[in-house]
Design a protein around this motif. Structure first.
Motif: not given
Lengths: 247, 209, 192
Positions: B181-186, C149-159
């Motif tokens: 979250a920190a990396r994404v935010a910045i 199995s490999d772990e992953a984290i996703l974040s999605i932004f629009r604007g």
């Protein structure tokens, strides 16, 4: 007509050279032989052999899984080579590097392939240049006018394809005008529509029976020349001047 | 070479707790050419310039842009200086001015990025659909240090309360999400260059009592 | 999202009509094709198939660009690993590379407009890519397996809007991503 050696900006999105060959060695063995022939200035990789089950498709519909073949690739800091069955496809590693440098790298690679003595004959050459013009009307770039039975109608966007023979080569010409494309605006981080025009000229020399790379290179350069003749032949004079042509 | 005393804590100062949504944080990174800090494909700040491996991304040091100016990022401390000045303190601490060369020097190969406080403070990252649901909230906190009154920390809190209460695997998962979250935010909000920033009202930092 | 709800209704209908599975195959392919085209209306359109706006991938000769992107990602990964050998412990380079290729290929199946790869000191790859106005961040952990199995984290932004954050295994992360953008999963290797 004198053909420019260089234009800037060139708007070239892709410059693809494909050469096909025959060999009496089976493809999986050829791959290993080719791999060994290239030195450490080249890197080998392959794209994973994935069985692609689209995640939007529920698992009970198993027949939608499509197995995609592995793509074997060689690359250095200038060009990429896709090693397909009986075919090598050359593209630039990043932006177009100019014909002089490009053909030099292709020649180096072809001579390495030849040195394995596994190529029986070179049978086909394809030279395809795709140019992309953001926010430009194709009619201001190319001597092209599209109309049909209702001349009062002006098209918002146009796609045109023609296949013909030009100096013993098959040519596939694709023109697209004012196509709306959704891209991301880096400032606002939102999507925005940008209009692109595209010219795509594919020159193919088929049914060849070439047995050495020297002759192959002559043919490739000939195809490239025809590509240039076609491109500069259809381009508008004013637009050509804006590309700062060097002769 | 004089130390910029305007960035030191001052007996007249207090903790900044006022609204800062029009303001920016600034953080330096080691790079001669600022343009190399931006990824050429995506146009976003490269994450290697967010935080070095030695630092903790879940408690990231910044300064408030304003009285603290971009040229102040060059201030760097000797081992002696670190012992004396790289500690948290009260905002009204009476601090000796660092001595040039003995305690501090100017590191030239530094660049900086800025981030809008409005986009970071109280921003929640909800992992509600995850196999281990959690909410991580970013907080911009004034944490004065002996060398820099305008020092701020980017910290995170979660809905788990005290992380030490969690088992090792859960703690690791929380740490991973906070790091991401920190990396994404910045990466998403950081900008290179100096943004326009309003002058902070004296009421915010001067204690009139 | 309206598209997803409509699709769910359709699949639910088909599930309850098992004799129509063959039809479902054809319809589902058609639906996916429409979704890939960015169509926002119902499935099985017989008219108006030329959508108003084309996503960049459907014209940009995606197979050449995809190969280029793959090679550039691999080169970037190799070069970053060489500069930071300690980031992944004593894990074999070959295994790290194969894992990287897996997630890279999954992302490339979405034909991203722009993509970058950076490694972190947590033994992970941090991908950033853009597509159709979305900014997407995926962190793929190459060490520290999560339930095999490999772990992953996703974040999605629009604007500036953060639309989704999700952590799980690699497969579930891409399932979540597919609810926002549809992969071009029927791209077959162009043969002679």
């Amino acid at each position: 007509m004198e053909l420019p050696k260089k234009i800037s900006p060139d708007y070239i999105k892709e410059a693809v050279i494909e050469v096909r060959y025959t060999s009496q060695t089976s493809p999986e063995i050829l791959l290993g032989i080719f791999y060994q022939a290239f030195d450490d200035s080249w890197y080998y990789t392959n794209r994973p052999n994935q069985s692609v089950t689209p995640s939007s498709i529920p698992s009970f519909v198993q027949e939608l899984t499509i197995r995609v073949g592995t793509e074997s690739l060689l690359y250095n800091d200038k060009i990429n080579i896709s090693l397909l069955q009986n075919s090598f496809v050359f593209t630039c590693f990043s932006n177009y590097i100019g014909w002089e440098d490009y053909i030099k790298e292709i020649e180096k690679a072809l001579r390495i392939f030849e040195s394995t003595t596994r190529i029986k004959q070179w049978t086909r050459i394809g030279v395809r240049y795709i140019s992309e013009y953001p926010e430009l009307d194709l009619q201001s770039i190319i001597k092209f006018n599209f109309s049909f039975g209702l001349p009062e109608i002006k098209s918002n966007s146009t796609s045109f394809k023609s296949e013909f023979t030009y100096k013993n080569c098959k040519v596939i010409l694709n023109l697209k005008n004012h196509i709306p494309i959704l891209v991301q605006n880096s400032a606002t981080k939102n999507g925005e529509v940008v209009y692109y025009s595209i010219s795509d000229i594919d020159v193919i020399a088929d049914n060849l029976k070439i047995e050495n790379v020297d002759e192959l290179l002559i043919e490739i350069k000939e195809c490239h020349n025809k590509e240039k003749e076609l491109f500069f032949g259809i381009i508008q004079e004013n637009f050509l001047k804006s590309l700062n042509p060097q002769y | 070479m004089n130390y910029p005393i305007e960035i030191l804590p001052n007996p007249a100062y207090k903790l900044i707790e006022c609204e800062l949504s029009d303001h920016f944080l600034i953080r330096f990174f080691n790079c001669n050419k600022p343009e190399e800090a931006i990824d050429e494909n995506t146009g976003k700040l490269k994450i290697e310039h967010i935080c070095s491996p030695r630092e903790q991304i879940e408690d990231l040091s910044h300064s408030l842009l304003g009285v603290y100016k971009p040229e102040h990022i060059e201030i760097s401390f000797t081992d002696l200086g670190k012992q004396k000045f790289l500690h948290y303190c009260n905002p009204n601490e009476d601090v000796q001015t660092p001595i040039f060369e003995d305690e501090y020097f100017f590191a030239k190969s530094r660049s900086f990025w800025c981030a809008p406080i409005a986009k970071l403070n109280n921003r929640q990252f909800e992992y509600s659909k995850s196999e281990q649901p959690m909410t991580a909230t970013c907080m911009v906190v004034h944490t004065p240090m002996r060398w820099n009154y305008w020092h701020f920390s980017l910290r995170w809190k979660t809905n788990f309360g005290e992380l030490s209460q969690l088992d090792e695997r859960a703690r690791k998962n929380v740490a991973k999400r906070i790091g991401q979250a920190a990396r994404v935010a910045i990466t998403h909000f950081a900008i290179l260059g100096i943004p326009e920033t309003p002058i902070l009202s004296e009421e915010c930092y001067i204690d009139n009592n | 999202m309206a598209q997803e709800k409509h699709y769910e209704d359709f699949i639910s209908f088909m599930k309850n009509n098992s004799a129509k599975k063959t039809l479902a195959y054809g319809l589902d392919v058609e639906y996916s094709k429409q979704m890939r085209k960015g169509s926002s209306s119902t499935i099985l359109r017989n008219t108006g198939e030329t959508q108003s706006v084309i996503p960049k991938d459907s014209y940009s000769f995606s197979s050449f660009n995809s190969t280029r992107q793959f090679i550039q990602l691999e080169k970037s990964f190799r070069s970053q690993i060489d500069k930071n050998p300690g980031y992944f412990g004593d894990q074999s380079h070959y295994i790290l590379q194969e894992k990287m290729k897996t997630s890279a290929e999954l992302i490339l199946s979405y034909c991203p407009e722009n993509i970058s790869l950076q490694i972190t000191n947590e033994g992970s790859i941090f991908y950033t890519f853009t597509k159709k106005g979305y900014s997407i961040y995926i962190q793929h952990f190459l060490i520290d397996e999560y339930d095999d199995s490999d772990e992953a984290i996703l974040s999605i932004f629009r604007g500036d809007d953060n639309l989704l954050n999700y952590g799980g295994n690699l497969s579930s992360v891409f399932s979540e991503l597919s609810k926002f953008i549809v992969p071009n999963t029927y791209t077959v290797l162009e043969q002679v």
